[in-house]
Enzyme design. Structure first.
Site, PDB file in Angstrom:
ATOM      1  N   ASP A   7     -36.245   8.893  78.348  1.00  0.00           N
ATOM      2  CA  ASP A   7     -36.076   9.706  77.151  1.00  0.00           C
ATOM      3  C   ASP A   7     -37.153  10.793  77.216  1.00  0.00           C
ATOM      4  O   ASP A   7     -38.137  10.656  77.947  1.00  0.00           O
ATOM      5  CB  ASP A   7     -36.251   8.842  75.900  1.00  0.00           C
ATOM      6  N   ARG A   8     -37.003  11.854  76.463  1.00  0.00           N
ATOM      7  CA  ARG A   8     -37.986  12.934  76.501  1.00  0.00           C
ATOM      8  C   ARG A   8     -39.004  12.817  75.369  1.00  0.00           C
ATOM      9  O   ARG A   8     -40.145  12.414  75.591  1.00  0.00           O
ATOM     10  CB  ARG A   8     -37.262  14.294  76.431  1.00  0.00           C
ATOM     11  N   ASP A   9     -38.596  13.153  74.144  1.00  0.00           N
ATOM     12  CA  ASP A   9     -39.529  13.189  73.015  1.00  0.00           C
ATOM     13  C   ASP A   9     -40.015  11.781  72.683  1.00  0.00           C
ATOM     14  O   ASP A   9     -39.221  10.888  72.423  1.00  0.00           O
ATOM     15  CB  ASP A   9     -38.855  13.813  71.793  1.00  0.00           C
ATOM     16  N   SER A  16     -42.107  14.661  67.092  1.00  0.00           N
ATOM     17  CA  SER A  16     -42.359  15.102  65.727  1.00  0.00           C
ATOM     18  C   SER A  16     -41.119  14.813  64.891  1.00  0.00           C
ATOM     19  O   SER A  16     -39.999  15.066  65.353  1.00  0.00           O
ATOM     20  CB  SER A  16     -42.644  16.604  65.699  1.00  0.00           C
ATOM     21  N   TYR A  19     -39.077  17.889  64.590  1.00  0.00           N
ATOM     22  CA  TYR A  19     -38.521  18.430  65.826  1.00  0.00           C
ATOM     23  C   TYR A  19     -39.561  19.231  66.619  1.00  0.00           C
ATOM     24  O   TYR A  19     -40.464  19.829  66.055  1.00  0.00           O
ATOM     25  CB  TYR A  19     -37.284  19.300  65.579  1.00  0.00           C
ATOM     26  N   THR A  50     -31.778  13.063  76.838  1.00  0.00           N
ATOM     27  CA  THR A  50     -32.414  13.383  75.570  1.00  0.00           C
ATOM     28  C   THR A  50     -31.437  13.964  74.548  1.00  0.00           C
ATOM     29  O   THR A  50     -30.635  14.838  74.886  1.00  0.00           O
ATOM     30  CB  THR A  50     -33.605  14.356  75.801  1.00  0.00           C
ATOM     31  N   CYS A  89     -27.958  16.079  74.917  1.00  0.00           N
ATOM     32  CA  CYS A  89     -26.891  16.206  73.935  1.00  0.00           C
ATOM     33  C   CYS A  89     -27.299  17.304  72.963  1.00  0.00           C
ATOM     34  O   CYS A  89     -28.304  17.173  72.270  1.00  0.00           O
ATOM     35  CB  CYS A  89     -26.681  14.887  73.180  1.00  0.00           C
ATOM     36  N   HIS A  91     -25.563  18.235  70.353  1.00  0.00           N
ATOM     37  CA  HIS A  91     -24.784  18.070  69.129  1.00  0.00           C
ATOM     38  C   HIS A  91     -25.600  17.482  67.984  1.00  0.00           C
ATOM     39  O   HIS A  91     -26.602  16.822  68.197  1.00  0.00           O
ATOM     40  CB  HIS A  91     -23.582  17.166  69.417  1.00  0.00           C
ATOM     41  N   CYS A  99     -21.904  11.919  73.707  1.00  0.00           N
ATOM     42  CA  CYS A  99     -23.153  11.999  74.459  1.00  0.00           C
ATOM     43  C   CYS A  99     -24.409  11.750  73.619  1.00  0.00           C
ATOM     44  O   CYS A  99     -25.491  11.572  74.175  1.00  0.00           O
ATOM     45  CB  CYS A  99     -23.270  13.343  75.184  1.00  0.00           C
ATOM     46  N   ARG A 100     -24.267  11.697  72.319  1.00  0.00           N
ATOM     47  CA  ARG A 100     -25.449  11.475  71.484  1.00  0.00           C
ATOM     48  C   ARG A 100     -25.818   9.999  71.511  1.00  0.00           C
ATOM     49  O   ARG A 100     -25.030   9.138  71.132  1.00  0.00           O
ATOM     50  CB  ARG A 100     -25.165  11.931  70.047  1.00  0.00           C
TER      51      ARG A 100
END
Length: 183
Positions: A7-9, A16, A19, A50, A89, A91, A99-100
């Site tokens: 995952d990224r964030d 955050s 975002y 992500t 994703c 969306h 994809c979410r």
């Protein structure tokens, strides 16, 4: 093929609740870039999966997202590694996409990209249960990190029927995987 899905964030960069909207706000978690480079140099293909609903919400542009990902790739390359794929994703939560996360669409894209029928035994690293659930649906081995939102999920209690390995951060996951493969 050795592959890891991140995952990224909250795993690679600081997260955050408001975002990550600019390249300047995209700040790596200490040790994460080096961990990715170590895994890459040890022969792992690095994929990032992500959710980036900030695009749909108008919080940042495609160019800004691309610049964040360029920054990630450049930092990893400076440490001698590579990021092989970034699937995202774009969306919002009500867009009815596949994809979410926790839906498996991003992970299916990754499997297809690498020519794999599934992701059996591929480590997936996330800071939320939805990150892990998406990968587990295709056979991934889940690692939950305490960074990002990880501590919140741990405090709420993890599903007892999931076999999740909890680690401090991405660097600890890399240490564990690299020590296991070197043994």
């Amino acid at each position: 093929m050795k592959l890891i899905v991140l995952d990224r964030d909250g795993v690679i960069n600081q997260d955050s609740d408001h975002y990550i909207k600019t390249v300047e706000e995209w700040i790596p978690i200490p040790g994460a870039i080096e961990a990715i480079a170590r895994l890459s140099k040890a022969g792992y293909a690095i994929a990032v999966a992500t959710n980036q609903s900030g695009l749909a919400r108008g919080y940042f542009s495609q160019a800004t997202l691309d610049a964040m990902h360029d920054k990630l790739r450049e930092l990893v390359q400076q440490q001698g590694g590579d990021v092989d794929m970034i699937a995202y994703c774009p969306h919002g939560p009500d867009d009815d996409c596949d994809c979410r996360k926790p839906l498996p669409g991003l992970f299916q894209q990754i499997a297809s990209h690498f020519g794999l029928p599934d992701l059996q035994q591929v480590p997936v690293v996330g800071d939320t249960l939805r990150d892990l659930e998406a990968g587990m649906s295709l056979g991934c081995i889940p690692y939950l990190v305490r960074t990002g939102k990880g501590e919140r999920y741990i405090a709420k209690g993890l599903p007892s029927d999931w076999q999740i390995t909890v680690m401090d951060d991405l660097s600890a996951v890399a240490d564990s995987l690299l020590n296991t493969t070197e043994s």
